[in-house]
Design a protein around this motif. Structure first.
Motif, short mmCIF file in Angstrom:
data_model
loop_
_atom_site.label_atom_id
_atom_site.label_comp_id
_atom_site.label_asym_id
_atom_site.label_seq_id
_atom_site.Cartn_x
_atom_site.Cartn_y
_atom_site.Cartn_z
N VAL A 192 -8.82 2.20 3.88
CA VAL A 192 -8.75 1.62 2.54
C VAL A 192 -7.82 2.48 1.70
CG1 VAL A 192 -11.04 0.57 2.58
CG2 VAL A 192 -10.77 2.92 1.76
N LEU A 193 -7.28 1.89 0.65
CA LEU A 193 -6.42 2.65 -0.26
C LEU A 193 -7.26 3.41 -1.28
CD1 LEU A 193 -3.53 0.18 -1.16
CD2 LEU A 193 -3.48 2.09 0.46
N PRO A 194 -6.76 4.54 -1.76
CA PRO A 194 -7.43 5.23 -2.87
C PRO A 194 -7.35 4.36 -4.12
CG PRO A 194 -5.30 6.23 -2.42
CD PRO A 194 -5.55 5.26 -1.31
N GLU A 195 -8.21 4.62 -5.08
CA GLU A 195 -8.23 3.82 -6.30
C GLU A 195 -7.20 4.30 -7.32
OE1 GLU A 195 -12.11 3.54 -7.93
OE2 GLU A 195 -12.99 2.63 -6.13
N ASP A 196 -6.85 5.57 -7.29
CA ASP A 196 -5.94 6.13 -8.27
C ASP A 196 -4.49 5.69 -8.00
OD1 ASP A 196 -5.68 8.36 -10.47
OD2 ASP A 196 -4.06 8.72 -9.03
N VAL A 197 -3.82 5.23 -9.04
CA VAL A 197 -2.46 4.73 -8.88
C VAL A 197 -1.52 5.82 -8.38
CG1 VAL A 197 -0.45 3.79 -10.11
CG2 VAL A 197 -2.73 2.90 -10.59
N GLU A 198 -1.70 7.04 -8.85
CA GLU A 198 -0.83 8.13 -8.40
C GLU A 198 -1.00 8.40 -6.91
OE1 GLU A 198 -1.21 11.64 -10.72
OE2 GLU A 198 -0.57 10.69 -12.59
N ASP A 199 -2.23 8.31 -6.41
CA ASP A 199 -2.48 8.51 -4.98
C ASP A 199 -1.87 7.37 -4.16
OD1 ASP A 199 -3.83 10.87 -5.49
OD2 ASP A 199 -5.80 9.90 -5.53
N ILE A 200 -2.00 6.15 -4.67
CA ILE A 200 -1.39 5.00 -3.99
C ILE A 200 0.12 5.16 -3.95
CG2 ILE A 200 -0.95 2.52 -4.20
CD1 ILE A 200 -3.77 2.24 -5.38
N THR A 201 0.69 5.60 -5.04
CA THR A 201 2.14 5.80 -5.11
C THR A 201 2.60 6.85 -4.10
OG1 THR A 201 2.14 5.21 -7.45
CG2 THR A 201 4.05 6.42 -6.63
N MET A 202 1.84 7.93 -3.96
CA MET A 202 2.20 8.96 -2.99
C MET A 202 2.18 8.41 -1.56
SD MET A 202 0.23 12.31 -4.54
CE MET A 202 0.60 13.27 -3.06
N LEU A 203 1.18 7.58 -1.25
CA LEU A 203 1.12 6.97 0.08
C LEU A 203 2.33 6.06 0.32
CD1 LEU A 203 -2.59 5.90 0.65
CD2 LEU A 203 -1.32 7.71 1.81
N ALA A 204 2.66 5.26 -0.70
CA ALA A 204 3.80 4.35 -0.56
C ALA A 204 5.09 5.13 -0.34
CB ALA A 204 3.91 3.46 -1.79
N ARG A 205 5.25 6.24 -1.04
CA ARG A 205 6.47 7.03 -0.91
C ARG A 205 6.63 7.62 0.49
NH1 ARG A 205 6.08 9.36 -7.02
NH2 ARG A 205 7.45 7.78 -7.96
N GLU A 206 5.53 7.79 1.21
CA GLU A 206 5.62 8.27 2.59
C GLU A 206 6.29 7.25 3.51
OE1 GLU A 206 1.72 9.34 3.86
OE2 GLU A 206 1.49 10.95 2.37
N LEU A 207 6.33 6.00 3.08
CA LEU A 207 6.96 4.94 3.88
C LEU A 207 8.44 4.78 3.58
CD1 LEU A 207 4.26 2.11 3.65
CD2 LEU A 207 4.45 3.95 5.34
N ILE A 208 8.92 5.38 2.50
CA ILE A 208 10.33 5.22 2.12
C ILE A 208 11.23 5.80 3.21
CG2 ILE A 208 12.09 5.95 0.46
CD1 ILE A 208 10.00 5.70 -1.73
#
Length: 310
Positions: A192-208
């Motif tokens: 599942v994704l974390p609830e915090d937007v900053e944590d979600i953003t960090m995960l997404a940036r790992e895919l860049i």
């Protein structure tokens, strides 16, 4: 030359309406059964065509009655079927879509002729934007994107349904990567994704996968995020009464690329696509629910602050 080139799937959608989605091992009764034009590629092509795109759509159907019906439906939805290949001896793709009373869905897909989609016999013409998904062979999409990127085209990948191979094969060839929350969790290796937007953003940036790539994360009624290596932009969603969410993500992708193909900036395209998707969930079906350019423009014109989620 078409300004938008779409490579993708075409399915016959068998839609079953239920009180509640079945749990493992449970048998439930449908209250209604319908058939629609579907497939992520076809849905996105219809969305793009209805919102004003000059497009070319490349796909495959089987040499069966369903293939004839699907081709006719594409034409009826303003998508020229000239580049739809009929595959001898193959059945057309099918999707079984269960929709509950809240509009949530569960989908099972049989690829059929979609697995035979190839670009080996025809060169790719230059376009402003190229769009693909993951219901057709990844190798064909790699060829499609490589050729387009060599000609300066913006490549857009809706990395759905989630396929692990796509991260290694396609992400580096993609300028704009569109994911929903469950797909981001899959590619990030999370349950599942974390609830915090900053944590979600960090995960997404790992895919860049390269310096100028943008990840567009769609979050349903919560809106959409545009994520780069050093920037985060949020687009709120229009409040709506949900009837059927089937195809809403495809509506977003097609409308976004239609706007990009006219030369719009990404933030403008995301806003337009978000409104289009909010309109699509107010109707039944996938391709059948895609709004027109006039529908979206009128909704934007009439929107008040109360119709935008916080």
């Amino acid at each position: 030359m078409s300004k938008l080139d779409i490579l993708g799937s075409v399915n016959l959608d068998i839609v079953l309406r239920l009180h509640d989605l079945p749990r493992p091992g449970e048998t439930v009764h449908a209250t209604q059964s319908e058939r629609y034009l579907g497939g992520k590629g076809a849905n996105q092509a219809v969305s793009a065509a209805r919102t004003g795109a000059d497009l070319r759509f490349r796909a495959c159907v089987g040499d069966d009655e369903e293939g004839n019906w699907l081709t006719a439906q594409l034409a009826a939805h303003a998508v020229t079927p000239a580049d739809i290949e009929v595959i001898a001896g193959e059945a057309s793709g099918r999707a079984y879509v269960c929709v509950d009373q809240a509009g949530e869905n569960l989908i099972i897909v049989h690829a059929g002729a979609n697995d035979r989609l190839s670009l080996t016999t025809e060169p790719v013409e230059p376009s402003r934007v190229a769009l693909a998904q993951l219901e057709t062979p990844i190798a064909s999409t790699v060829d499609f994107f490589r050729t387009h990127r060599d000609r300066g085209t913006i490549t857009v990948l809706n990395a759905a349904p989630a396929v692990a191979e796509a991260r290694d094969s396609l992400f580096a060839l993609t300028d704009i990567l569109i994911l929903n929350e469950s797909e981001l969790a899959f590619y990030a290796g999370r349950e599942v994704l974390p609830e915090d937007v900053e944590d979600i953003t960090m995960l997404a940036r790992e895919l860049i996968a390269h310096e100028n790539q943008v990840i567009v994360l769609t979050c349903g009624a919560a809106g959409a995020l545009a994520i780069t290596k050093d920037r985060l932009d949020f687009t709120p969603a229009r409040l709506t009464k949900v009837r059927d969410t089937t195809g809403s993500g495809d509506c977003f992708c097609g409308a976004l690329c239609a706007r990009l193909a006219t030369g719009a900036e990404l933030d403008q395209a995301i806003y337009f696509a978000s409104v289009a998707a909010s309109l699509s969930v107010e109707k039944n079906g996938a391709a059948a629910s895609m709004p027109s350019l006039e529908d979206v423009e009128l909704a934007i014109f009439e929107m008040t602050a109360a119709e935008v989620s916080g």
